[in-house]
Design a protein around this motif. Structure first.
Motif, PDB file in Angstrom:
ATOM      1  N   GLN A  42      25.983  27.604  43.273  1.00  0.00           N
ATOM      2  CA  GLN A  42      26.177  28.080  41.912  1.00  0.00           C
ATOM      3  C   GLN A  42      27.534  28.774  41.821  1.00  0.00           C
ATOM      4  OE1 GLN A  42      23.033  29.346  39.700  1.00  0.00           O
ATOM      5  NE2 GLN A  42      21.571  28.070  40.765  1.00  0.00           N
ATOM      6  N   ARG A  43      28.205  28.538  40.701  1.00  0.00           N
ATOM      7  CA  ARG A  43      29.548  29.098  40.504  1.00  0.00           C
ATOM      8  C   ARG A  43      29.470  30.620  40.496  1.00  0.00           C
ATOM      9  NH1 ARG A  43      32.916  30.205  36.099  1.00  0.00           N
ATOM     10  NH2 ARG A  43      35.094  29.660  36.434  1.00  0.00           N
ATOM     11  N   CYS A  44      30.303  31.254  41.328  1.00  0.00           N
ATOM     12  CA  CYS A  44      30.210  32.705  41.459  1.00  0.00           C
ATOM     13  C   CYS A  44      31.575  33.303  41.790  1.00  0.00           C
ATOM     14  CB  CYS A  44      29.208  33.074  42.551  1.00  0.00           C
ATOM     15  SG  CYS A  44      29.705  32.574  44.221  1.00  0.00           S
ATOM     16  N   GLN A  45      31.620  34.632  41.701  1.00  0.00           N
ATOM     17  CA  GLN A  45      32.757  35.396  42.197  1.00  0.00           C
ATOM     18  C   GLN A  45      32.274  36.366  43.254  1.00  0.00           C
ATOM     19  OE1 GLN A  45      34.359  36.093  37.914  1.00  0.00           O
ATOM     20  NE2 GLN A  45      36.060  36.666  39.250  1.00  0.00           N
ATOM     21  N   PHE A  46      33.139  36.627  44.227  1.00  0.00           N
ATOM     22  CA  PHE A  46      32.814  37.566  45.298  1.00  0.00           C
ATOM     23  C   PHE A  46      33.405  38.927  44.954  1.00  0.00           C
ATOM     24  CE2 PHE A  46      32.792  33.988  48.728  1.00  0.00           C
ATOM     25  CZ  PHE A  46      31.699  33.426  48.114  1.00  0.00           C
ATOM     26  N   VAL A  47      32.614  39.952  45.166  1.00  0.00           N
ATOM     27  CA  VAL A  47      33.053  41.335  44.963  1.00  0.00           C
ATOM     28  C   VAL A  47      32.813  42.081  46.273  1.00  0.00           C
ATOM     29  CG1 VAL A  47      32.724  43.458  43.641  1.00  0.00           C
ATOM     30  CG2 VAL A  47      32.460  41.231  42.506  1.00  0.00           C
ATOM     31  N   VAL A  48      33.883  42.656  46.827  1.00  0.00           N
ATOM     32  CA  VAL A  48      33.791  43.384  48.098  1.00  0.00           C
ATOM     33  C   VAL A  48      34.237  44.821  47.857  1.00  0.00           C
ATOM     34  CG1 VAL A  48      34.529  43.457  50.512  1.00  0.00           C
ATOM     35  CG2 VAL A  48      34.320  41.256  49.352  1.00  0.00           C
ATOM     36  N   ALA A  49      33.429  45.777  48.314  1.00  0.00           N
ATOM     37  CA  ALA A  49      33.728  47.192  48.027  1.00  0.00           C
ATOM     38  C   ALA A  49      33.567  48.044  49.276  1.00  0.00           C
ATOM     39  CB  ALA A  49      32.800  47.710  46.929  1.00  0.00           C
ATOM     40  N   GLU A  50      34.393  49.089  49.335  1.00  0.00           N
ATOM     41  CA  GLU A  50      34.331  50.046  50.436  1.00  0.00           C
ATOM     42  C   GLU A  50      34.687  51.422  49.872  1.00  0.00           C
ATOM     43  OE1 GLU A  50      36.390  50.555  54.859  1.00  0.00           O
ATOM     44  OE2 GLU A  50      36.328  48.590  53.876  1.00  0.00           O
ATOM     45  N   ARG A  65      26.292  49.256  47.387  1.00  0.00           N
ATOM     46  CA  ARG A  65      25.715  48.005  46.899  1.00  0.00           C
ATOM     47  C   ARG A  65      24.848  48.250  45.669  1.00  0.00           C
ATOM     48  NH1 ARG A  65      21.098  45.902  50.461  1.00  0.00           N
ATOM     49  NH2 ARG A  65      19.979  47.253  49.024  1.00  0.00           N
ATOM     50  N   VAL A  66      23.967  49.240  45.749  1.00  0.00           N
ATOM     51  CA  VAL A  66      23.067  49.542  44.637  1.00  0.00           C
ATOM     52  C   VAL A  66      23.851  50.001  43.412  1.00  0.00           C
ATOM     53  CG1 VAL A  66      21.198  51.041  43.857  1.00  0.00           C
ATOM     54  CG2 VAL A  66      21.136  50.051  46.153  1.00  0.00           C
ATOM     55  N   LEU A  67      24.829  50.879  43.626  1.00  0.00           N
ATOM     56  CA  LEU A  67      25.617  51.397  42.503  1.00  0.00           C
ATOM     57  C   LEU A  67      26.416  50.288  41.813  1.00  0.00           C
ATOM     58  CD1 LEU A  67      26.819  54.681  44.179  1.00  0.00           C
ATOM     59  CD2 LEU A  67      25.453  54.556  42.091  1.00  0.00           C
ATOM     60  N   LEU A  68      26.976  49.377  42.605  1.00  0.00           N
ATOM     61  CA  LEU A  68      27.754  48.295  42.020  1.00  0.00           C
ATOM     62  C   LEU A  68      26.868  47.307  41.275  1.00  0.00           C
ATOM     63  CD1 LEU A  68      30.417  47.592  44.786  1.00  0.00           C
ATOM     64  CD2 LEU A  68      30.796  48.532  42.519  1.00  0.00           C
ATOM     65  N   VAL A  96      28.966  43.684  49.750  1.00  0.00           N
ATOM     66  CA  VAL A  96      29.426  42.351  49.362  1.00  0.00           C
ATOM     67  C   VAL A  96      28.464  41.803  48.318  1.00  0.00           C
ATOM     68  CG1 VAL A  96      30.012  40.026  50.140  1.00  0.00           C
ATOM     69  CG2 VAL A  96      30.380  41.975  51.671  1.00  0.00           C
ATOM     70  N   LEU A  97      29.010  41.454  47.141  1.00  0.00           N
ATOM     71  CA  LEU A  97      28.182  40.949  46.056  1.00  0.00           C
ATOM     72  C   LEU A  97      28.672  39.573  45.628  1.00  0.00           C
ATOM     73  CD1 LEU A  97      28.489  44.255  45.688  1.00  0.00           C
ATOM     74  CD2 LEU A  97      27.141  43.804  43.642  1.00  0.00           C
ATOM     75  N   PHE A  98      27.711  38.697  45.343  1.00  0.00           N
ATOM     76  CA  PHE A  98      27.993  37.376  44.804  1.00  0.00           C
ATOM     77  C   PHE A  98      27.466  37.378  43.374  1.00  0.00           C
ATOM     78  CE2 PHE A  98      26.994  37.109  49.329  1.00  0.00           C
ATOM     79  CZ  PHE A  98      28.184  36.628  49.832  1.00  0.00           C
TER      80      PHE A  98
END
Length: 276
Positions: A42-50, A65-68, A96-98
């Motif tokens: 499925q078409r997605c974007q990756f979001v990476v946070a630290e 992860r939960v906050l994002l 890491v979020l998809f």
């Protein structure tokens, strides 16, 4: 929880040596895919946070992860995001979020998460929670429409994260466009002679080859980078069959000894083109 398990499976596959074409097949065979009904790519974007508490260490990735996830959910934005559109996991100190995004419609701009608007939204949500000593950096990829682009997109999100970490804002979000602007910002700081030597070393062999054999490898490389390494978009703009484009890119890699599947290589070539 099934979607988050699916995110873990996907991240593990991207870290592995599994061929890109096998990724959706492997995902569709998992119990989590059956439960979540996500059995195809499925078409997605990756979001990476630290994040970090200043002077005391990293913010737990599970909390980020939960906050994002909560910050990303929006029904009234240009790209509506529901809880069912987000699969999230952690990778050491990083969340890491998809995030699923709609397919582009003919004649309309490509729908995608706007990282500038995302920064405003996330900053409004997180600043109060972070308090005076916390900061969060976030990198966002371009939309990924096929599994063969997934590793490249994850690499882009991670590089955007590193650029965000250099920013003084307590909540900083950066995306693919910032990679180019980051290079353009740094180039004037490099002596002109050094810039020319760098450009000549990387692009000289292609210029020589084009001159001797009347080929168009250097313009092909420039268009390929302009299209964010998208085979289909670049082939369409050059009016080539995708296989012909692949042959040209393979020849460029052979002549230069560089791997264009690597983000670092593409950024080097982009810098060389701008420097020359």
């Amino acid at each position: 929880m099934a979607l988050n398990d699916l995110a873990r499976q996907l991240l593990d596959l991207l870290h592995s040596r599994v061929p890109p074409a096998e990724i959706p097949v492997r995902l569709s065979s998992t119990a989590q895919a059956v439960v979540s009904r996500k059995d195809t790519w499925q078409r997605c974007q990756f979001v990476v946070a630290e994040g970090e508490w200043r002077g005391t260490g990293p913010i737990p990735a599970s909390a980020l992860r939960v906050l994002l996830e909560e910050a990303l959910i929006q029904q009234d934005g240009p790209v509506p995001v529901s809880p069912q559109d987000i699969a999230a996991t952690v990778d050491h100190d990083r969340a890491v979020l998809f995030v699923l995004v709609p397919e582009p419609a003919e004649g309309h701009p490509e729908p995608a998460l706007d990282h500038v608007a995302l920064q405003q939204r996330i900053a409004a949500v997180l600043t109060r929670w972070l308090g005076p000593t916390g900061s969060v950096s976030i990198g966002v990829s371009s939309p990924v429409g096929a599994p063969e682009h997934a590793r490249r997109a994850l690499d882009t999100a991670r590089t955007a994260l590193r650029i965000a970490q250099d920013h003084p804002d307590r909540v900083a979000v950066r995306g693919p466009d910032d990679l180019t602007s980051h290079i353009l910002t740094l180039l004037p700081l490099i002596p002109a002679e050094t810039r020319r030597a760098f450009s000549s070393r990387l692009l000289g062999p292609l210029r020589d080859h084009d001159s001797r054999h009347r080929t168009d490898l250097l313009p092909t490389l420039e268009k390929f980078l302009e299209c964010d390494a998208s085979w289909t978009t670049c082939a369409a703009q050059l009016r080539l069959h995708v296989n012909s484009l692949r042959h040209r890119i393979a020849r460029i890699e052979q002549i230069t000894g560089r791997d264009l599947a690597r983000l670092e290589t593409r950024l080097d070539f982009l810098a060389a083109l701008k420097a020359g």
